[in-house]
Write a protein that holds these residues in place. Structure first.
Motif, PDB file in Angstrom:
ATOM      1  N   TYR A   3       0.958  -4.583   4.938  1.00 47.58           N
ATOM      2  CA  TYR A   3       1.104  -4.197   6.349  1.00 47.58           C
ATOM      3  C   TYR A   3      -0.128  -4.676   7.137  1.00 47.58           C
ATOM      4  N   VAL A  58      -0.028  -0.622  -7.685  1.00 44.95           N
ATOM      5  CA  VAL A  58       0.674   0.420  -6.934  1.00 44.95           C
ATOM      6  C   VAL A  58       0.334   0.426  -5.447  1.00 44.95           C
ATOM      7  N   ILE A  59      -0.633  -0.409  -5.052  1.00 44.73           N
ATOM      8  CA  ILE A  59      -1.091  -0.389  -3.656  1.00 44.73           C
ATOM      9  C   ILE A  59      -0.279  -1.350  -2.796  1.00 44.73           C
ATOM     10  N   GLU A  60       0.273  -0.810  -1.703  1.00 40.92           N
ATOM     11  CA  GLU A  60       0.981  -1.613  -0.707  1.00 40.92           C
ATOM     12  C   GLU A  60      -0.040  -2.003   0.349  1.00 40.92           C
ATOM     13  N   VAL A 116       5.010   5.514  -7.779  1.00 37.45           N
ATOM     14  CA  VAL A 116       3.902   5.894  -6.914  1.00 37.45           C
ATOM     15  C   VAL A 116       3.671   4.725  -5.973  1.00 37.45           C
ATOM     16  N   THR A 169      -9.055  -2.490  -1.515  1.00 44.01           N
ATOM     17  CA  THR A 169      -8.513  -2.089  -2.818  1.00 44.01           C
ATOM     18  C   THR A 169      -7.221  -2.849  -3.114  1.00 44.01           C
ATOM     19  N   TRP A 176       4.139  -3.929  10.246  1.00 45.94           N
ATOM     20  CA  TRP A 176       4.037  -5.313   9.796  1.00 45.94           C
ATOM     21  C   TRP A 176       4.211  -6.201  11.021  1.00 45.94           C
ATOM     22  N   TYR A 195       3.338   2.562   9.263  1.00 50.25           N
ATOM     23  CA  TYR A 195       2.754   1.284   8.859  1.00 50.25           C
ATOM     24  C   TYR A 195       3.507   0.178   9.585  1.00 50.25           C
ATOM     25  N   PRO A 197      -5.577  -2.406   6.251  1.00 54.95           N
ATOM     26  CA  PRO A 197      -5.602  -2.305   4.793  1.00 54.95           C
ATOM     27  C   PRO A 197      -7.025  -2.408   4.244  1.00 54.95           C
ATOM     28  N   ALA A 198      -7.329  -1.517   3.310  1.00 51.63           N
ATOM     29  CA  ALA A 198      -8.634  -1.559   2.640  1.00 51.63           C
ATOM     30  C   ALA A 198      -8.643  -2.725   1.649  1.00 51.63           C
ATOM     31  N   ASP A 202      -3.969   2.308   1.178  1.00 52.54           N
ATOM     32  CA  ASP A 202      -5.372   2.544   1.465  1.00 52.54           C
ATOM     33  C   ASP A 202      -5.699   1.884   2.798  1.00 52.54           C
ATOM     34  N   SER A 203      -6.387   2.601   3.664  1.00 51.44           N
ATOM     35  CA  SER A 203      -6.761   1.975   4.925  1.00 51.44           C
ATOM     36  C   SER A 203      -8.156   2.418   5.372  1.00 51.44           C
ATOM     37  N   ILE A 204      -8.720   1.552   6.198  1.00 60.42           N
ATOM     38  CA  ILE A 204     -10.048   1.793   6.765  1.00 60.42           C
ATOM     39  C   ILE A 204      -9.867   1.862   8.278  1.00 60.42           C
ATOM     40  N   VAL A 264       0.878   3.576  -2.952  1.00 60.54           N
ATOM     41  CA  VAL A 264      -0.416   3.916  -2.370  1.00 60.54           C
ATOM     42  C   VAL A 264      -0.683   3.008  -1.168  1.00 60.54           C
ATOM     43  N   ARG A 281      -4.574  -2.806  -6.341  1.00 58.20           N
ATOM     44  CA  ARG A 281      -3.968  -2.570  -7.661  1.00 58.20           C
ATOM     45  C   ARG A 281      -2.453  -2.667  -7.496  1.00 58.20           C
ATOM     46  N   SER A 323      -2.152   0.552  10.274  1.00 61.86           N
ATOM     47  CA  SER A 323      -1.727   1.905   9.916  1.00 61.86           C
ATOM     48  C   SER A 323      -2.025   2.848  11.086  1.00 61.86           C
TER      49      SER A 323
END
Lengths: 100, 100
Positions: free
Chosen positions: A55, A50-52, B92, A46, A9, A7, A43-44, B96-98, B94, A48, A58
């Motif tokens: 960046y 817990v989501i990083e 945890v 999404t 940055w 990932y 990055p998508a 997520d990527s596209i 997470v 929440r 990816s």
């Protein structure tokens, strides 16, 4: 299977030019012949707790085994990528895993 | 392609029993039918400054699109996994990527 997930940055996360330069560099880097499969991601949407998602880019790679990944690290194409692109980012996090 | 990569840190990272429970739970979870491909991983032996290798288990999923991932989040198999296994981990992360 050896899974290498990086990932990046960007130093200037708002710069579309820098992002394009990095993505173009990764496309060139994907030519390393020990890479079995690659995915360049952003990055998508999404979002929440817990989501990083801070960046910029990816870079997910599949290798047959650890030796193939070692060889990628010292491949001239990889060294050239680092030389050409490393000024673009200020942080990199890598997760290497082996399937169980 | 929607790439969902989860890293789990076990509460008891030294417990082989807990690790096995989590991996068995993920194998059951892999039956969610919107999952296109999955990989269960453990940290590789690679060890450089940029490498994060303190997690216990890596869970990498491919979905066709964001909708398929949304559906996975609320799938009964997923809810059951969280109920059965969430006591095993204390962290945890997470990503997520596209693909671009």
């Amino acid at each position: 299977m050896f899974i290498h997930h990086v990932y990046f940055w960007l130093k200037n996360p708002g710069s579309e030019e820098d992002r394009t330069k990095l993505i173009d560099g990764l496309k060139k880097l994907s030519k390393v012949n020990t890479i079995k499969k690659f995915y360049i991601g952003a990055p998508a949407a999404t979002n929440r707790g817990v989501i990083e998602r801070s960046y910029s880019v990816s870079w997910l790679l599949f290798f047959d085994d650890p030796t193939a990944q070692d060889s990628y690290q010292t491949d001239p194409i990889h060294l050239n990528f680092v030389e050409e692109c490393s000024a673009l980012w200020n942080k990199v996090v890598v997760y290497d895993s082996i399937d169980v």
